[in-house]
Design a protein around this motif. Structure first.
Motif, short mmCIF file in Angstrom:
data_model
loop_
_atom_site.label_atom_id
_atom_site.label_comp_id
_atom_site.label_asym_id
_atom_site.label_seq_id
_atom_site.Cartn_x
_atom_site.Cartn_y
_atom_site.Cartn_z
N PRO A 9 0.82 -1.20 0.00
CA PRO A 9 0.00 0.00 0.00
C PRO A 9 0.85 1.26 0.00
CG PRO A 9 -0.66 -1.50 1.77
CD PRO A 9 0.64 -2.00 1.21
N PHE A 10 0.23 2.34 -0.41
CA PHE A 10 0.87 3.65 -0.37
C PHE A 10 -0.14 4.65 0.17
CE2 PHE A 10 -1.07 2.96 -4.48
CZ PHE A 10 -1.79 4.13 -4.71
N THR A 11 0.34 5.81 0.58
CA THR A 11 -0.58 6.85 1.04
C THR A 11 -0.69 7.92 -0.04
OG1 THR A 11 1.15 8.12 2.13
CG2 THR A 11 -0.01 6.50 3.46
N LEU A 12 -1.92 8.40 -0.22
CA LEU A 12 -2.20 9.47 -1.17
C LEU A 12 -2.97 10.55 -0.44
CD1 LEU A 12 -3.37 9.26 -4.81
CD2 LEU A 12 -4.70 10.63 -3.20
N THR A 13 -2.53 11.79 -0.60
CA THR A 13 -3.19 12.93 0.02
C THR A 13 -3.74 13.83 -1.07
OG1 THR A 13 -1.70 12.85 1.92
CG2 THR A 13 -2.88 14.92 1.56
N VAL A 14 -5.01 14.20 -0.95
CA VAL A 14 -5.57 15.23 -1.82
C VAL A 14 -5.72 16.50 -1.00
CG1 VAL A 14 -6.76 13.71 -3.42
CG2 VAL A 14 -7.93 14.48 -1.37
N THR A 61 -7.02 20.68 -7.35
CA THR A 61 -6.87 19.49 -6.51
C THR A 61 -5.42 19.03 -6.59
OG1 THR A 61 -9.13 18.87 -7.10
CG2 THR A 61 -7.74 17.17 -6.09
N ARG A 62 -4.71 19.16 -5.47
CA ARG A 62 -3.29 18.78 -5.46
C ARG A 62 -3.13 17.39 -4.89
NH1 ARG A 62 0.10 22.32 -7.20
NH2 ARG A 62 -0.81 24.35 -7.66
N ILE A 63 -2.17 16.66 -5.46
CA ILE A 63 -1.96 15.25 -5.10
C ILE A 63 -0.57 15.11 -4.50
CG2 ILE A 63 -1.72 12.90 -6.00
CD1 ILE A 63 -4.56 13.93 -6.21
N ARG A 64 -0.51 14.37 -3.40
CA ARG A 64 0.78 13.99 -2.81
C ARG A 64 0.78 12.48 -2.63
NH1 ARG A 64 0.42 17.27 1.47
NH2 ARG A 64 0.46 15.68 3.07
N ILE A 65 1.87 11.85 -3.04
CA ILE A 65 2.03 10.41 -2.83
C ILE A 65 3.13 10.26 -1.79
CG2 ILE A 65 2.58 8.18 -3.86
CD1 ILE A 65 0.19 9.25 -5.22
N GLY A 66 2.78 9.76 -0.60
CA GLY A 66 3.76 9.76 0.48
C GLY A 66 4.18 11.19 0.73
N ASP A 67 5.48 11.48 0.62
CA ASP A 67 5.99 12.85 0.82
C ASP A 67 6.21 13.58 -0.51
OD1 ASP A 67 6.07 12.38 3.55
OD2 ASP A 67 8.09 11.55 3.42
N GLU A 68 5.85 12.95 -1.62
CA GLU A 68 6.19 13.51 -2.93
C GLU A 68 5.02 14.30 -3.51
OE1 GLU A 68 7.42 12.04 -7.43
OE2 GLU A 68 6.95 10.56 -5.90
N ASP A 69 5.24 15.59 -3.75
CA ASP A 69 4.23 16.44 -4.36
C ASP A 69 4.11 16.10 -5.84
OD1 ASP A 69 2.54 18.40 -5.23
OD2 ASP A 69 3.82 20.09 -4.65
N ARG A 70 2.92 15.74 -6.27
CA ARG A 70 2.69 15.39 -7.68
C ARG A 70 1.97 16.50 -8.44
NH1 ARG A 70 2.88 9.92 -9.23
NH2 ARG A 70 4.46 8.89 -7.98
N GLY A 71 1.77 17.66 -7.79
CA GLY A 71 1.10 18.74 -8.50
C GLY A 71 -0.40 18.53 -8.58
N VAL A 72 -1.03 19.18 -9.58
CA VAL A 72 -2.49 19.11 -9.67
C VAL A 72 -2.92 17.80 -10.31
CG1 VAL A 72 -2.78 21.62 -9.73
CG2 VAL A 72 -2.56 20.34 -11.88
N LEU A 73 -4.14 17.40 -9.96
CA LEU A 73 -4.68 16.14 -10.49
C LEU A 73 -4.68 16.14 -12.01
CD1 LEU A 73 -6.10 13.43 -9.85
CD2 LEU A 73 -8.27 14.68 -9.91
N ARG A 74 -5.22 17.19 -12.61
CA ARG A 74 -5.18 17.41 -14.06
C ARG A 74 -5.27 18.91 -14.27
NH1 ARG A 74 -3.75 13.11 -14.69
NH2 ARG A 74 -4.41 11.41 -16.03
N ASP A 75 -4.63 19.40 -15.31
CA ASP A 75 -4.64 20.84 -15.57
C ASP A 75 -5.86 21.23 -16.39
OD1 ASP A 75 -3.85 23.41 -15.43
OD2 ASP A 75 -2.25 23.26 -16.91
N VAL A 76 -7.02 20.90 -15.87
CA VAL A 76 -8.29 21.29 -16.49
C VAL A 76 -9.16 21.89 -15.39
CG1 VAL A 76 -8.17 19.56 -18.33
CG2 VAL A 76 -9.31 19.00 -16.19
N PRO A 77 -10.00 22.89 -15.74
CA PRO A 77 -10.74 23.59 -14.68
C PRO A 77 -11.87 22.78 -14.06
CG PRO A 77 -11.30 24.45 -16.85
CD PRO A 77 -10.16 23.50 -17.05
#
Length: 105
Positions: A9-14, A61-77
């Motif tokens: 498993p992994f952790t995901l933060t929105v 909507t910003r996404i983080r996987i564990g401690d890694e910032d993945r930026g926005v979910l998608r670049d659409v409004p």
């Protein structure tokens, strides 16, 4: 630890960007884990092996996987449905997949 990075498993933060609330649906291993509004600047974290994210405002909507910032979910409004995050078995990296490429009739 690094030895655990490649499986399990992994952790995901929105996180909702500042400005306005974002409606979010989170599913973990095909079960709904959270459905509702995230207030600006607030976040919700889940853990699992399959995490699907639906957002009413993907670009806020910003996404983080564990401690890694993945930026926005998608670049659409607007709405983005069922972006599924799973671990790539070869690389161990958590990768997003579009579940709903085909328009539903």
């Amino acid at each position: 630890s690094a030895s655990e990075a490649g499986s399990g498993p992994f952790t995901l933060t929105v996180r909702a960007d500042d400005g306005e609330p974002v409606w979010i649906l989170l599913s973990v291993d095909d079960q709904v884990a959270f459905r509702g509004l995230l207030l600006p600047g607030s976040e919700r974290t889940v853990s699992g092996e399959r995490v699907a994210v639906t957002s009413g405002k993907a670009a806020r909507t910003r996404i983080r996987i564990g401690d890694e910032d993945r930026g926005v979910l998608r670049d659409v409004p607007g709405v983005v449905r069922e972006i599924l995050f799973t671990r790539n078995p070869r690389t161990g990296r958590i990768e997003p997949h579009e579940l709903t490429k085909v328009p539903r009739e």
